[in-house]
Design an enzyme around this catalytic site. Structure first.
Site, PDB file in Angstrom:
ATOM      1  N   LYS A  77      26.790 -83.146 -31.539  1.00  0.00           N
ATOM      2  CA  LYS A  77      27.391 -82.384 -30.430  1.00  0.00           C
ATOM      3  C   LYS A  77      27.628 -83.310 -29.245  1.00  0.00           C
ATOM      4  O   LYS A  77      26.765 -84.129 -28.903  1.00  0.00           O
ATOM      5  CB  LYS A  77      26.447 -81.238 -30.047  1.00  0.00           C
ATOM      6  N   SER A 152      27.206 -72.394 -27.810  1.00  0.00           N
ATOM      7  CA  SER A 152      28.120 -73.439 -27.366  1.00  0.00           C
ATOM      8  C   SER A 152      28.324 -74.543 -28.403  1.00  0.00           C
ATOM      9  O   SER A 152      29.270 -75.307 -28.291  1.00  0.00           O
ATOM     10  CB  SER A 152      27.608 -74.058 -26.063  1.00  0.00           C
ATOM     11  N   SER A 176      22.578 -71.290 -28.481  1.00  0.00           N
ATOM     12  CA  SER A 176      23.742 -72.088 -28.865  1.00  0.00           C
ATOM     13  C   SER A 176      23.668 -72.782 -30.209  1.00  0.00           C
ATOM     14  O   SER A 176      24.650 -73.400 -30.624  1.00  0.00           O
ATOM     15  CB  SER A 176      24.023 -73.143 -27.806  1.00  0.00           C
TER      16      SER A 176
HETATM   17  N1  GLN Z   1      25.434 -68.515 -24.552  1.00  0.00           N
HETATM   18  C1  GLN Z   1      24.366 -68.951 -23.724  1.00  0.00           C
HETATM   19  C2  GLN Z   1      24.917 -69.438 -22.401  1.00  0.00           C
HETATM   20  O1  GLN Z   1      26.084 -69.358 -22.214  1.00  0.00           O
HETATM   21  C3  GLN Z   1      23.572 -69.996 -24.382  1.00  0.00           C
HETATM   22  C4  GLN Z   1      24.139 -71.342 -24.234  1.00  0.00           C
HETATM   23  C5  GLN Z   1      23.260 -72.391 -24.839  1.00  0.00           C
HETATM   24  O2  GLN Z   1      22.316 -72.097 -25.560  1.00  0.00           O
HETATM   25  N2  GLN Z   1      23.542 -73.629 -24.500  1.00  0.00           N
HETATM   26  O3  GLN Z   1      24.213 -69.905 -21.580  1.00  0.00           O
END
Ligand code: GLN
Length: 473
Positions: A77, A152, A176
């Site tokens: 990532k 994400s 994420s």
């Molecule tokens: N969807 C969550 C957010 O927008 C989690 C994001 C993540 O785990 N990086 O913060």
């Protein structure tokens, strides 16, 4: 590729059926050809992958142990630093940023013989649930190209689902890894907070950020975690706990394991998601697990607490992107303060700006006690809910997302709807416990759905054992 698991690549290499350099070249050709279908990769690193493959081949030729991940193509990532390889965090502000050092996980993967073939697309600074917040375009779900891959870590999940990587790394702050794994039909693991070093992970919310694996099997995910876990002197929050040989304990025995089912979580799961999770739970019972209803009452406040804590930490962490130190510097500025404003104004996308503003607000004088401090108390209550539950159960199972994967564009204009979709994943993140998503079927439309498994701190071994037994069906 014919060899598409860690074990099959290892066996092929040791039997001299192919070389690691051949694996690297074949993987890169395939990934570069397939990538336009999903936009999962932002960058390919052929030179680096081949150089590492040559080292693996040399080790094998010399009769040395080639490492746990020998010759395995890995995608990383793009929030994880790779020395000499552009690392953008899905943001314009770091569009041309080339890090001077490697993250600890990257070093460990390469030391174990893994071949990093490229960097994957993600929501900007890991903020999002659909990968639509990337400055470099959305990622398409390999199972349904008009839909998001989740976020994400959408690119890392899509690459593994699309088989353009055997395994990949994601980061999880509030879901994420688990949510895109569920949406793409692959295995995704958020280890215990501190199990894996965060050194070289660009910080979003430091007290919640985790690095974890994606794979097409529980065994591969467990092996990748083993290769990168463990104390790192460069991350003071990394735990000094021994790293077990996770894969060695995947024996399929889960008879008598006590499984907690949070009834309120099931109540909110919709339609086919509910049915698939319910069926999965019944199957666990068929494997000999004992089911128990449990309650996690503080969950009602989890989304609110999470979006206060993560935005507060983000507003502080992202202060470093000021045009002076990393990446973009706006050209059209007469004064220093203009330069700060213009760089951040041009470089950050709307979701990142929204979070910086929210986070600055909840930390400001007069609001700190009302919001930030209260959210920290809720976090303690959520952790206590899990501590209580784990006194009577070995693992908890739940949905990952209340609904199956949605269409590109469907929720993009409604940040609240997007935030609420994180309801089942953020409790585990706030408590810092290990949790994962394992595929549990597809809807009538063929959309993947994942089952979430959560265990107590540092009980990854138990979590993997249950997930593996479930996966065997
Ligand atoms: N969807 C969550 C957010 O927008 C989690 C994001 C993540 O785990 N990086 O913060």
């Amino acid at each position: 590729m014919t060899a598409d698991s860690i074990q099959s690549i290892r066996e092929g290499l040791l039997r001299k059926e192919f070389s690691a350099v051949e694996v690297a070249r074949e993987a890169l050709v395939f990934a570069e050809r397939e990538n336009p279908k999903t936009n999962a990769f932002l960058l390919f690193s052929a030179e680096r992958a081949v150089a590492n493959a040559e080292r693996v081949d040399a080790r094998i030729a010399a009769g040395e142990e080639p490492g746990l991940l020998a010759g395995v193509p890995v995608a990383v990532k793009d929030v994880i630093l790779t020395k000499g390889l552009r690392t953008t965090c899905g943001s314009r502000i770091l569009e041309h940023y080339v890090p001077p050092y490697d993250a600890t996980v990257v070093e460990r993967i390469e030391a174990a013989g893994g071949l990093i073939i490229g960097k994957t697309n993600c929501d900007e600074f890991a903020m999002g649930s659909s990968n639509e917040n990337s400055a470099f375009g959305p990622v398409r779900n390999p199972a349904a190209p008009d839909r998001v891959p989740g976020g994400s870590s959408g690119g890392s999940a899509a690459a593994v689902a699309q088989k353009t990587a055997v395994i990949s790394l994601g980061s999880d702050t509030g879901g994420s890894i688990r949510q895109p794994a569920s949406f793409c039909g692959v295995v995704g693991v958020t280890p215990t907070y501190g199990r894996v070093s965060r050194y070289g992970l660009v910080a979003f919310a430091s007290s919640l950020d985790h690095i974890g694996p994606f794979a097409r099997s529980v065994r591969d995910a467990a092996t990748l975690l083993e290769a990168m876990a463990g104390r790192d002197p460069l991350d003071s929050t990394s735990a000094d706990a021994p790293v077990p040989n996770y894969a060695a304990h995947l024996d399929g025995h889960v008879r008598g394991m006590k499984i907690g089912v949070p009834i309120s979580y099931m109540r909110h799961a919709l339609g086919e998601t509910y049915e698939l999770i319910d069926k999965a739970i019944r199957r666990l019972k068929g494997l000999g697990c004992e089911l128990r209803e449990i309650s996690l009452p503080a969950t009602d406040y989890a989304v609110a607490a999470y979006y206060i804590i993560c935005t507060a930490e983000a507003s502080s962490n992202l202060a470093r992107f000021d045009g002076a130190r990393y990446g973009l510097r706006s050209a059209a500025s007469a004064t220093l303060s203009d330069m700060y404003h213009n760089t951040r104004g041009e470089g950050f996308g709307p979701e990142v700006k929204r979070r910086i503003m929210l986070g600055t607000y909840v930390l400001s004088h007069g609001y700190y006690d009302a919001y930030y401090k209260k959210a920290q108390k809720v976090r303690a209550l959520i952790t206590r809910d899990f501590t209580n539950a784990f006194q009577s159960v070995d693992a908890i199972v739940a949905p990952v997302s209340p609904f199956p994967v949605f269409r590109i564009g469907e929720k993009v204009d409604d940040p609240m709807a997007m935030y609420l979709s994180d309801i089942y994943t953020i409790t585990g993140s706030l408590a810092g416990i290990p949790c994962m998503s394992v595929p549990c079927g597809t809807t009538n439309e063929g959309l993947p759905v994942g089952l979430q498994i959560l265990c107590n701190h540092f009980h990854e071994q138990q979590m993997f054992r249950l997930a593996d037994a479930f996966e065997r069906r």
